[in-house]
Design an enzyme around this catalytic site. Structure first.
Site, PDB file in Angstrom:
ATOM      1  N   CYS A 156       0.834  -1.118  -0.046  1.00 30.14           N
ATOM      2  CA  CYS A 156       0.134  -0.078   0.002  1.00 30.14           C
ATOM      3  C   CYS A 156       0.643   1.346  -0.044  1.00 30.14           C
ATOM      4  O   CYS A 156       2.028   1.229   0.774  1.00 30.14           O
ATOM      5  CB  CYS A 156      -0.973   0.150   0.997  1.00 30.14           C
ATOM      6  SG  CYS A 156      -1.816   1.433   1.451  1.00 30.14           S
TER       7      CYS A 156
ATOM      8  N   CYS B  40       0.323   3.119   3.582  1.00 28.10           N
ATOM      9  CA  CYS B  40       0.682   2.763   4.927  1.00 28.10           C
ATOM     10  C   CYS B  40       1.791   1.544   4.982  1.00 28.10           C
ATOM     11  O   CYS B  40       2.286   0.947   5.878  1.00 28.10           O
ATOM     12  CB  CYS B  40      -0.372   2.197   5.825  1.00 28.10           C
ATOM     13  SG  CYS B  40      -1.170   0.528   5.123  1.00 28.10           S
TER      14      CYS B  40
ATOM     15  N   CYS C   3      -7.469  -1.117   1.656  1.00 27.62           N
ATOM     16  CA  CYS C   3      -6.213  -1.613   2.463  1.00 27.62           C
ATOM     17  C   CYS C   3      -6.932  -1.767   3.694  1.00 27.62           C
ATOM     18  O   CYS C   3      -7.645  -0.891   4.114  1.00 27.62           O
ATOM     19  CB  CYS C   3      -5.319  -0.546   2.452  1.00 27.62           C
ATOM     20  SG  CYS C   3      -3.962  -0.980   3.615  1.00 27.62           S
TER      21      CYS C   3
ATOM     22  N   CYS D 192      -5.409   0.938   6.337  1.00 24.86           N
ATOM     23  CA  CYS D 192      -5.438   2.416   6.505  1.00 24.86           C
ATOM     24  C   CYS D 192      -6.681   2.669   5.694  1.00 24.86           C
ATOM     25  O   CYS D 192      -7.039   4.001   5.440  1.00 24.86           O
ATOM     26  CB  CYS D 192      -4.364   3.185   5.721  1.00 24.86           C
ATOM     27  SG  CYS D 192      -3.989   2.628   4.112  1.00 24.86           S
TER      28      CYS D 192
ATOM     29  N   CYS E 178      -8.471  -5.729 -10.065  1.00 28.57           N
ATOM     30  CA  CYS E 178      -7.893  -4.478 -10.804  1.00 28.57           C
ATOM     31  C   CYS E 178      -7.546  -3.617  -9.932  1.00 28.57           C
ATOM     32  O   CYS E 178      -8.356  -2.722  -9.433  1.00 28.57           O
ATOM     33  CB  CYS E 178      -9.241  -4.301 -11.630  1.00 28.57           C
ATOM     34  SG  CYS E 178      -8.813  -3.137 -12.978  1.00 28.57           S
TER      35      CYS E 178
END
EC number: 1.8.4.12
Length: 182
Positions: free
Chosen positions: A90, A93, A146, A149, A169
């Protein structure tokens, strides 16, 4: 209650409280246990950032996609044609999300993955992602965010390769690639 008091005992006046999260970036990842990383240590993360703090931390495009649920233009992402072995994290984070081993070319214009890192069969409880219903365009889709976060990553569709038939995707701008160390 005892656990909450234990978590708060190290705080001093003027210190912002920290919240426990499951897993830690680069470790066992979200979902490895009730607030514990692989080594059993408590993983912490600052309280959720305010909009202005995210705007300082991210580029305008990263902010638009991850915090405002935007989408990068097709065929524009830096990781679309990346074939290097490693892990996609991510961008907000640093939580590990997708392995290059599950990446494939779907021809849609965005990096595609057949499953999230940590998936075991159909069990995604040890992954870094969450699925959410998205009706923003007038039809039902499944948004991928995510787990740590809540950054918007992209969507998952039921038209991917076997055995699970999924196509995650994902916007390149929501990811940070870390090559596998040899």
């Amino acid at each position: 209650m005892a656990r909450l008091l234990w978590l708060l005992r190290g705080l001093t006046l003027g210190t912002a409280p920290r919240r426990a999260v499951r897993g830690q970036a680069g470790g066992g990842g979200p979902g490895t246990g009730p607030g514990l990383g692989e080594a059993g240590s408590l993983a912490t993360c600052e309280l959720p950032l305010a909009k202005s703090e995210w705007q300082k931390k991210l580029t305008p495009e990263q902010f638009y996609v991850t915090r405002e649920k935007g989408t990068e233009p097709p065929f524009s992402g830096i990781y679309l044609n990346n074939k290097e072995a490693g892990m996609y994290h991510c961008v907000c984070c640093d939580s590990p999300l997708f392995s290059s081993e599950k990446k494939y070319c779907s021809g849609t214009g965005w990096p595609s993955f057949s499953e999230a890192h940590g998936t075991s069969g159909s069990d995604e409880s040890h992954t870094g992602i969450l699925r959410r219903l998205d009706t923003s365009l007038g039809s039902a889709r499944t948004e991928v965010v995510c787990k740590q976060c809540e950054a918007h990553l992209g969507h998952v569709f039921p038209d991917g390769p076997g055995p699970n038939g999924q196509r995650f995707c994902i916007n390149s701008v929501a990811l940070k690639f870390k090559p596998r160390k040899h």
